[in-house]
Motif scaffolding. Structure first.
Motif, PDB file in Angstrom:
ATOM      1  N   ASP A 148       0.837  -1.209   0.000  1.00  0.00           N
ATOM      2  CA  ASP A 148       0.000   0.000   0.000  1.00  0.00           C
ATOM      3  C   ASP A 148       0.878   1.269   0.000  1.00  0.00           C
ATOM      4  N   VAL A 149       0.578   2.219   0.874  1.00  0.00           N
ATOM      5  CA  VAL A 149       1.234   3.537   0.810  1.00  0.00           C
ATOM      6  C   VAL A 149       2.739   3.412   1.010  1.00  0.00           C
ATOM      7  N   ARG A 150       3.142   2.651   2.011  1.00  0.00           N
ATOM      8  CA  ARG A 150       4.568   2.496   2.291  1.00  0.00           C
ATOM      9  C   ARG A 150       5.290   1.870   1.109  1.00  0.00           C
ATOM     10  N   GLY A 151       4.665   0.911   0.464  1.00  0.00           N
ATOM     11  CA  GLY A 151       5.275   0.273  -0.692  1.00  0.00           C
ATOM     12  C   GLY A 151       5.468   1.237  -1.855  1.00  0.00           C
ATOM     13  N   TYR A 152       4.456   2.084  -2.107  1.00  0.00           N
ATOM     14  CA  TYR A 152       4.594   3.064  -3.179  1.00  0.00           C
ATOM     15  C   TYR A 152       5.652   4.120  -2.846  1.00  0.00           C
ATOM     16  N   GLN A 153       5.764   4.483  -1.576  1.00  0.00           N
ATOM     17  CA  GLN A 153       6.818   5.417  -1.190  1.00  0.00           C
ATOM     18  C   GLN A 153       8.203   4.832  -1.449  1.00  0.00           C
ATOM     19  N   ASN A 154       8.398   3.575  -1.068  1.00  0.00           N
ATOM     20  CA  ASN A 154       9.698   2.934  -1.297  1.00  0.00           C
ATOM     21  C   ASN A 154       9.986   2.784  -2.791  1.00  0.00           C
ATOM     22  N   LEU A 155       8.971   2.402  -3.547  1.00  0.00           N
ATOM     23  CA  LEU A 155       9.177   2.231  -4.983  1.00  0.00           C
ATOM     24  C   LEU A 155       9.477   3.566  -5.651  1.00  0.00           C
ATOM     25  N   ALA A 156       8.797   4.632  -5.223  1.00  0.00           N
ATOM     26  CA  ALA A 156       9.062   5.952  -5.789  1.00  0.00           C
ATOM     27  C   ALA A 156      10.492   6.392  -5.499  1.00  0.00           C
ATOM     28  N   ALA A 157      10.959   6.132  -4.273  1.00  0.00           N
ATOM     29  CA  ALA A 157      12.345   6.478  -3.943  1.00  0.00           C
ATOM     30  C   ALA A 157      13.321   5.657  -4.785  1.00  0.00           C
ATOM     31  N   LEU A 158      13.028   4.371  -4.984  1.00  0.00           N
ATOM     32  CA  LEU A 158      13.899   3.522  -5.797  1.00  0.00           C
ATOM     33  C   LEU A 158      13.936   4.001  -7.241  1.00  0.00           C
ATOM     34  N   VAL A 159      12.786   4.345  -7.784  1.00  0.00           N
ATOM     35  CA  VAL A 159      12.739   4.818  -9.171  1.00  0.00           C
ATOM     36  C   VAL A 159      13.497   6.130  -9.326  1.00  0.00           C
ATOM     37  N   LYS A 160      13.390   6.984  -8.320  1.00  0.00           N
ATOM     38  CA  LYS A 160      14.122   8.258  -8.371  1.00  0.00           C
ATOM     39  C   LYS A 160      15.624   8.012  -8.418  1.00  0.00           C
ATOM     40  N   ARG A 161      16.112   7.069  -7.619  1.00  0.00           N
ATOM     41  CA  ARG A 161      17.546   6.740  -7.641  1.00  0.00           C
ATOM     42  C   ARG A 161      17.943   6.079  -8.965  1.00  0.00           C
ATOM     43  N   LEU A 162      17.069   5.223  -9.472  1.00  0.00           N
ATOM     44  CA  LEU A 162      17.349   4.572 -10.757  1.00  0.00           C
ATOM     45  C   LEU A 162      17.429   5.598 -11.883  1.00  0.00           C
ATOM     46  N   GLN A 163      16.573   6.602 -11.837  1.00  0.00           N
ATOM     47  CA  GLN A 163      16.636   7.660 -12.847  1.00  0.00           C
ATOM     48  C   GLN A 163      17.968   8.409 -12.772  1.00  0.00           C
ATOM     49  N   PHE A 164      18.438   8.665 -11.558  1.00  0.00           N
ATOM     50  CA  PHE A 164      19.733   9.345 -11.401  1.00  0.00           C
ATOM     51  C   PHE A 164      20.860   8.484 -11.977  1.00  0.00           C
ATOM     52  N   VAL A 165      20.839   7.183 -11.656  1.00  0.00           N
ATOM     53  CA  VAL A 165      21.872   6.280 -12.190  1.00  0.00           C
ATOM     54  C   VAL A 165      21.799   6.229 -13.705  1.00  0.00           C
ATOM     55  N   ALA A 166      20.586   6.192 -14.247  1.00  0.00           N
ATOM     56  CA  ALA A 166      20.431   6.142 -15.703  1.00  0.00           C
ATOM     57  C   ALA A 166      20.991   7.405 -16.356  1.00  0.00           C
ATOM     58  N   ARG A 167      20.739   8.570 -15.756  1.00  0.00           N
ATOM     59  CA  ARG A 167      21.284   9.811 -16.321  1.00  0.00           C
ATOM     60  C   ARG A 167      22.813   9.796 -16.277  1.00  0.00           C
ATOM     61  N   GLU A 168      23.378   9.360 -15.134  1.00  0.00           N
ATOM     62  CA  GLU A 168      24.828   9.330 -15.017  1.00  0.00           C
ATOM     63  C   GLU A 168      25.446   8.355 -16.017  1.00  0.00           C
ATOM     64  N   CYS A 169      24.846   7.183 -16.141  1.00  0.00           N
ATOM     65  CA  CYS A 169      25.387   6.184 -17.069  1.00  0.00           C
ATOM     66  C   CYS A 169      25.262   6.659 -18.514  1.00  0.00           C
ATOM     67  N   THR A 170      24.146   7.308 -18.840  1.00  0.00           N
ATOM     68  CA  THR A 170      23.970   7.832 -20.201  1.00  0.00           C
ATOM     69  C   THR A 170      25.021   8.892 -20.503  1.00  0.00           C
ATOM     70  N   ALA A 171      25.265   9.780 -19.513  1.00  0.00           N
ATOM     71  CA  ALA A 171      26.278  10.804 -19.717  1.00  0.00           C
ATOM     72  C   ALA A 171      27.663  10.185 -19.879  1.00  0.00           C
ATOM     73  N   ALA A 172      27.984   9.184 -19.043  1.00  0.00           N
ATOM     74  CA  ALA A 172      29.291   8.523 -19.148  1.00  0.00           C
ATOM     75  C   ALA A 172      29.447   7.821 -20.486  1.00  0.00           C
TER      76      ALA A 172
END
Length: 298
Positions: free
Chosen positions: A142-166
């Protein structure tokens, strides 16, 4: 007649005064009082001596007790200082442990993000299955799960941007190296009569052989031969100078999977918000909006 009677009464034997008896009684009383006074003085002297002795003993006892109290107070002061020192050390250790705990959680989060990113980069099938599993876990919690998933996706987006730039930087460097090697410049030489010229392709931008003058007449180079810039770049591409120049793996699969997971999560949250609005469930609306705002406030 009355006067004669009084004289007769005074002349009787019972009315005769004997001063010796009074003097003897007085003398005995005086001796008794003197003896009592002497006894009293002796008793007072003995009590005074005992009192002085007890007073001296009490003074010595108080002096010893004061010394013991001073020693105890000194010990308590040292103990208090040690307790404060140990307390400060404990606080410092606690701060370090807290910092280490924060670093540990960050490292675990980073490991989880990198592991998830690597799974998403295996294949499109792995990426699809992982996205479905993450969304299912979030829905179950429920809510806690969506919060954790949103945080994970946010970090994954950062990693994807860094890897794309590299990856973009690596591709650009590779193309630049290939372009330099494909346009290998010819050595700048000249014969006598020409003014001194600098070869711009000498390694490290050093001044090359100066043609003309001694070079033209003597026929010998003015300095030891050096590798040109193009030759050095060719050696780097061939692996001769840089052992760390490795081909980066393609990350397009993971980048695409992260973008797809982000879109799916956003759609799920929006649908969840709309369903809560239709049901007038303001608590669920607030929780969903909070997750959306924290995840993608912009």
């Amino acid at each position: 007649p009355a006067a004669g009677a009084a004289a007769a009464a005074a002349a009787t034997p019972s009315a005769v005064v004997r001063p010796g008896e009074f003097l003897e009684t007085f003398s005995e009383a005086q001796q008794t009082l003197e003896a009592l006074e002497s006894d009293a003085q002796l008793h007072i002297a003995r009590l005074t001596a005992e009192c002085d002795e007890l007073e001296e003993e009490h003074k010595q006892y108080l002096k010893a007790l004061h010394g013991e109290y001073r020693a105890i107070f000194k010990s308590f002061k040292e103990l208090d200082q040690r307790i404060n020192h140990i307390g400060n050390k404990a606080v410092q250790i606690g701060d370090r442990l807290e910092s280490l705990d924060v670093q540990k959680h960050r490292a675990l989060d980073a490991h989880s993000v990198v592991k998830t990113f690597a799974v998403l980069n295996k294949s499109p099938k792995h990426a699809t299955d992982t996205c479905r599993r993450l969304l299912a876990d979030a829905e179950r919690d429920d809510v806690r799960g969506y919060q954790n998933l949103a945080a994970l996706v946010k970090r994954l987006q950062f990693v994807a941007r860094e890897c794309t730039a590299a990856e973009l930087v690596a591709t650009t460097i590779k193309q630049a190296r290939a372009a330099v090697i494909s346009t290998e410049p010819t050595a700048l030489t000249a014969t006598g009569g020409a003014s001194g010229a600098r070869n711009p392709f000498d390694s490290d931008g050093a001044v090359g052989d100066i043609v003309g003058g001694a070079g033209a007449t003597g026929g010998a180079a003015s300095s030891a031969p050096k590798l040109s810039l193009s030759s050095r770049l060719k050696r780097v591409q061939d692996g001769g100078d840089d052992d760390h120049d490795e081909q980066l793996p393609s990350l397009q699969c993971a980048v695409a999977a992260v973008a797809k997971l982000s879109d799916e999560l956003e759609n799920v949250l929006l649908q969840r918000f709309e369903a809560a609005a239709d049901a007038h469930d303001y608590t669920r609306m607030h929780d969903t909006a909070a997750v959306l705002f924290e995840w993608n406030a912009a």
